[in-house]
Design a protein around this motif. Sequence first.
Motif, PDB file in Angstrom:
ATOM      1  N   TYR A  95       0.847  -1.182   0.000  1.00 53.58           N
ATOM      2  CA  TYR A  95       0.000   0.000   0.000  1.00 53.58           C
ATOM      3  C   TYR A  95       0.884   1.233   0.000  1.00 53.58           C
ATOM      4  O   TYR A  95       2.016   1.197   0.479  1.00 53.58           O
ATOM      5  N   ILE A  96       0.342   2.314  -0.521  1.00 55.56           N
ATOM      6  CA  ILE A  96       1.102   3.551  -0.532  1.00 55.56           C
ATOM      7  C   ILE A  96       0.499   4.539   0.436  1.00 55.56           C
ATOM      8  O   ILE A  96      -0.719   4.733   0.463  1.00 55.56           O
ATOM      9  N   LEU A  97       1.345   5.142   1.218  1.00 53.09           N
ATOM     10  CA  LEU A  97       0.909   6.158   2.168  1.00 53.09           C
ATOM     11  C   LEU A  97       1.373   7.513   1.656  1.00 53.09           C
ATOM     12  O   LEU A  97       2.571   7.771   1.563  1.00 53.09           O
ATOM     13  N   LEU A  98       0.424   8.361   1.334  1.00 55.22           N
ATOM     14  CA  LEU A  98       0.740   9.663   0.749  1.00 55.22           C
ATOM     15  C   LEU A  98       0.716  10.740   1.811  1.00 55.22           C
ATOM     16  O   LEU A  98      -0.233  10.851   2.582  1.00 55.22           O
ATOM     17  N   THR A  99       1.765  11.528   1.865  1.00 47.91           N
ATOM     18  CA  THR A  99       1.737  12.666   2.785  1.00 47.91           C
ATOM     19  C   THR A  99       2.523  13.828   2.192  1.00 47.91           C
ATOM     20  O   THR A  99       3.294  13.661   1.247  1.00 47.91           O
ATOM     21  N   THR A 100       2.319  15.004   2.736  1.00 47.47           N
ATOM     22  CA  THR A 100       3.043  16.178   2.257  1.00 47.47           C
ATOM     23  C   THR A 100       3.970  16.693   3.355  1.00 47.47           C
ATOM     24  O   THR A 100       3.732  16.451   4.533  1.00 47.47           O
ATOM     25  N   VAL A 101       4.996  17.392   2.935  1.00 52.22           N
ATOM     26  CA  VAL A 101       5.867  18.048   3.918  1.00 52.22           C
ATOM     27  C   VAL A 101       5.998  19.526   3.586  1.00 52.22           C
ATOM     28  O   VAL A 101       5.779  19.936   2.451  1.00 52.22           O
ATOM     29  N   LYS A 102       6.337  20.290   4.587  1.00 51.67           N
ATOM     30  CA  LYS A 102       6.496  21.729   4.401  1.00 51.67           C
ATOM     31  C   LYS A 102       7.879  22.048   3.858  1.00 51.67           C
ATOM     32  O   LYS A 102       8.794  21.241   3.963  1.00 51.67           O
ATOM     33  N   GLU A 103       8.027  23.237   3.326  1.00 43.52           N
ATOM     34  CA  GLU A 103       9.330  23.622   2.794  1.00 43.52           C
ATOM     35  C   GLU A 103      10.369  23.694   3.914  1.00 43.52           C
ATOM     36  O   GLU A 103      11.457  23.160   3.794  1.00 43.52           O
ATOM     37  N   HIS A 104       9.987  24.358   4.988  1.00 41.11           N
ATOM     38  CA  HIS A 104      10.931  24.457   6.097  1.00 41.11           C
ATOM     39  C   HIS A 104      10.679  23.289   7.017  1.00 41.11           C
ATOM     40  O   HIS A 104       9.850  23.327   7.919  1.00 41.11           O
ATOM     41  N   PHE A 105      11.429  22.269   6.736  1.00 43.96           N
ATOM     42  CA  PHE A 105      11.162  20.968   7.313  1.00 43.96           C
ATOM     43  C   PHE A 105      12.155  20.679   8.414  1.00 43.96           C
ATOM     44  O   PHE A 105      13.369  20.733   8.203  1.00 43.96           O
ATOM     45  N   ASP A 106      11.641  20.380   9.583  1.00 43.42           N
ATOM     46  CA  ASP A 106      12.502  20.011  10.702  1.00 43.42           C
ATOM     47  C   ASP A 106      12.222  18.557  11.076  1.00 43.42           C
ATOM     48  O   ASP A 106      11.143  18.236  11.569  1.00 43.42           O
ATOM     49  N   PRO A 107      13.205  17.680  10.820  1.00 46.77           N
ATOM     50  CA  PRO A 107      12.976  16.245  11.053  1.00 46.77           C
ATOM     51  C   PRO A 107      12.482  15.956  12.469  1.00 46.77           C
ATOM     52  O   PRO A 107      11.784  14.983  12.695  1.00 46.77           O
ATOM     53  N   LYS A 108      12.846  16.800  13.403  1.00 44.83           N
ATOM     54  CA  LYS A 108      12.436  16.538  14.788  1.00 44.83           C
ATOM     55  C   LYS A 108      10.942  16.757  14.971  1.00 44.83           C
ATOM     56  O   LYS A 108      10.305  16.121  15.796  1.00 44.83           O
ATOM     57  N   VAL A 109      10.392  17.676  14.211  1.00 45.60           N
ATOM     58  CA  VAL A 109       8.994  18.065  14.419  1.00 45.60           C
ATOM     59  C   VAL A 109       8.069  17.577  13.301  1.00 45.60           C
ATOM     60  O   VAL A 109       6.952  17.127  13.552  1.00 45.60           O
ATOM     61  N   ASP A 110       8.568  17.675  12.073  1.00 42.06           N
ATOM     62  CA  ASP A 110       7.680  17.488  10.925  1.00 42.06           C
ATOM     63  C   ASP A 110       7.759  16.114  10.283  1.00 42.06           C
ATOM     64  O   ASP A 110       7.183  15.883   9.230  1.00 42.06           O
ATOM     65  N   LEU A 111       8.508  15.226  10.913  1.00 41.26           N
ATOM     66  CA  LEU A 111       8.690  13.908  10.317  1.00 41.26           C
ATOM     67  C   LEU A 111       7.339  13.224  10.089  1.00 41.26           C
ATOM     68  O   LEU A 111       6.546  13.107  11.014  1.00 41.26           O
ATOM     69  N   PRO A 112       7.084  12.781   8.847  1.00 40.62           N
ATOM     70  CA  PRO A 112       5.834  12.060   8.597  1.00 40.62           C
ATOM     71  C   PRO A 112       5.689  10.899   9.577  1.00 40.62           C
ATOM     72  O   PRO A 112       6.683  10.237   9.897  1.00 40.62           O
ATOM     73  N   ARG A 113       4.476  10.686  10.009  1.00 38.69           N
ATOM     74  CA  ARG A 113       4.226   9.679  11.037  1.00 38.69           C
ATOM     75  C   ARG A 113       4.711   8.302  10.608  1.00 38.69           C
ATOM     76  O   ARG A 113       5.227   7.532  11.404  1.00 38.69           O
ATOM     77  N   PHE A 114       4.543   8.008   9.306  1.00 38.90           N
ATOM     78  CA  PHE A 114       4.931   6.662   8.882  1.00 38.90           C
ATOM     79  C   PHE A 114       6.442   6.447   8.933  1.00 38.90           C
ATOM     80  O   PHE A 114       6.910   5.300   8.934  1.00 38.90           O
ATOM     81  N   LEU A 115       7.191   7.531   8.993  1.00 34.60           N
ATOM     82  CA  LEU A 115       8.636   7.413   9.152  1.00 34.60           C
ATOM     83  C   LEU A 115       8.975   7.279  10.639  1.00 34.60           C
ATOM     84  O   LEU A 115       9.782   6.436  11.040  1.00 34.60           O
ATOM     85  N   LYS A 116       8.345   8.093  11.423  1.00 33.07           N
ATOM     86  CA  LYS A 116       8.556   8.077  12.870  1.00 33.07           C
ATOM     87  C   LYS A 116       8.302   6.682  13.448  1.00 33.07           C
ATOM     88  O   LYS A 116       9.062   6.199  14.274  1.00 33.07           O
TER      89      LYS A 116
END
Lengths: 337, 337
Positions: A95-116
């Motif tokens: 299955y594919i999980l689609l998500t978007t990220v912001k331009e100013h991306f901080d891995p500590k805060v903005d990490l997509p849940r499926f990565l976390k």
Amino acid sequence: MSTIKDVAKKAGVSISTVSLVINKKGYVAQKTLEKITNAIKELNYKPLHSARKLATKKTGNIGYIVWDVHFSEVEIFYSQIFLGMEYATRETDNYILLTTVKEHFDPKVDLPRFLKYKDVDGVVLAGRVPHNLIDYLENQSVPFVLVDYGISGKIYNSIVIDNYNGAFQAVDQLIKSGKKNIGFVGGSFYHPSVKERYRGYKEALEVNGKGNNKYIERNSYFKKEETSPEVGQIGVKKIFSNGNTVDGIFCCNDTTALGVMHELKNQNIKIPDEVAVVGFDDITSSSFCTPTLSTVRVPKFDVGKEAFKLLSEIIESPNVTPQTRTISVEYIKRQSS
Amino acid sequence: MSTIKDVAKKAGVSISTVSLVINKKGYVAQKTLEKITNAIKELNYKPLHSARKLATKKTGNIGYIVWDVHFSEVEIFYSQIFLGMEYATRETDNYILLTTVKEHFDPKVDLPRFLKYKDVDGVVLAGRVPHNLIDYLENQSVPFVLVDYGISGKIYNSIVIDNYNGAFQAVDQLIKSGKKNIGFVGGSFYHPSVKERYRGYKEALEVNGKGNNKYIERNSYFKKEETSPEVGQIGVKKIFSNGNTVDGIFCCNDTTALGVMHELKNQNIKIPDEVAVVGFDDITSSSFCTPTLSTVRVPKFDVGKEAFKLLSEIIESPNVTPQTRTISVEYIKRQSS
DNA sequence: CTGAAAGCGCTTACAG
DNA sequence: CTGAAAGCGCTTACAG
């Protein structure tokens, strides 16, 4: 819901053997195979994915990450690529999980849940994405492939579009159709595709004996921003305010071309007679704008399929040397040229 | 990756207690809670979803199904709704699985994989979808909510857009701005939204003392097809071929309106002076076409969020009476009116 | 308030 | 070619 146990009982075998059949592993006697296959059919048995995943330590998911601005643009470019992937996926267990990220991306805060939560076996990054996201994936050894993007000096697994040849072809055609003075309007050079399309533009001019830098400088416009119709509008204003006489404009993409045409119409300049316009991508609007827009068609669906294929291969064998696969494109002549 | 066992060991407790903490269930002594919380942090522990799912018999996934034609249209209407859902989902433990279905849908052959394998806890159906898909979900007792669609005579859990009031407002404004003779161009009545928008159009005429059927008949155009720019183009041709004198056209959506404007421009009819045009939806292109298109804005993102909320509620308590939630809209005046 | 134990439904060596 | 058994990492009565 029936389980593997039910199937085993019905077929009169052990669950191990049923498992072998489901996964097409090892050798199973023809007769046993038939008994099991029948039992599966009769019970309409489907293996429970979460159980399988727990046992195999795979998630069966792959992530699709796109920059939010890209996704909410006029163009459905990246949704088409997604669809191509989703389509390819149907033959598989993924299955594919689609998500978007912001331009100013901080891995500590903005990490997509499926990565976390490590809920994906790999990730496809579509278009321009934050570099620290890429770094994160490398550090965590998450298999990934870039689509339509790259970072100079680094080599990643990626699917790229043949931007150079597409641009070359388009501009060459423009010249062959009689246009003498061809400008370029484009967005940010951050995006390697824009760079490549510009390179194709320049080469086509040179090959046709028009390649001097002053010429190009006068007739080109770049904006250090994401491409958009506005970039196109401003581009036209700038180029014409220089008192120039371009009779053709090659744009870094269709979105920009839409803005270019918009502004030409505002200035009562006839398309294509006075100025021809050519875009790149072949987004859906290109067929419906007035006049319809000539462009270079990118087979988005195929790009998606190929991205999924490459990623699957990497997930299987993570340590192969990174490779780049190039998808070819095609010039489409419409009313604007 | 650390497991619940590691956390238990580090905190000096049993895994049962750790589980209680993770799931915020039951009572745990303050001191124990702290020890466990610290251990979780130190180990950067994340529960493995597949294990949790196997134990709870939930999938943690919800499906998002949209008709393929809708998804590959000019408009990114349904992707925006998806994004709203995806966003709402981030606060939770859920993932969304997006797939498309064909118009001629056969549950035996075309069933989305996540339905076949029971890999979702519920499903959101966006826009017009095959009725036999809905039947399938009902029969299988899969929780679902419809978005921007309905079937007359049936009541389902659904999120709808206030189409009637939006249309009424738009047409009322058109009249108040001095337009006297307002036509309607729309697509298929299969879609209840189109019906409702038409009803709003008629009501606004009547309230303003213009509501006779002959008038409307002469100035309206429908096509028994999915809406598209072409429908708009043909609509204009038909209406004007009747020798009519409309000075305003209200379209069932922006996509259609784009085609209407295209054709008006072809015929050298000035927008908005000779004929004003108003659409519905506020898709991105509406801000970038020439002239920019007046429309009724649908807050797609909010629609998506609400759809997810409703679905979550239904999944929790499946036997509540079906409900419909209406999302309100707003008239946006631009150059075309 | 906390722990031991069973169970969720698979896969995978391993033995035969 | 096939089966018994352990194990994947959780949750959930249940007992205390």
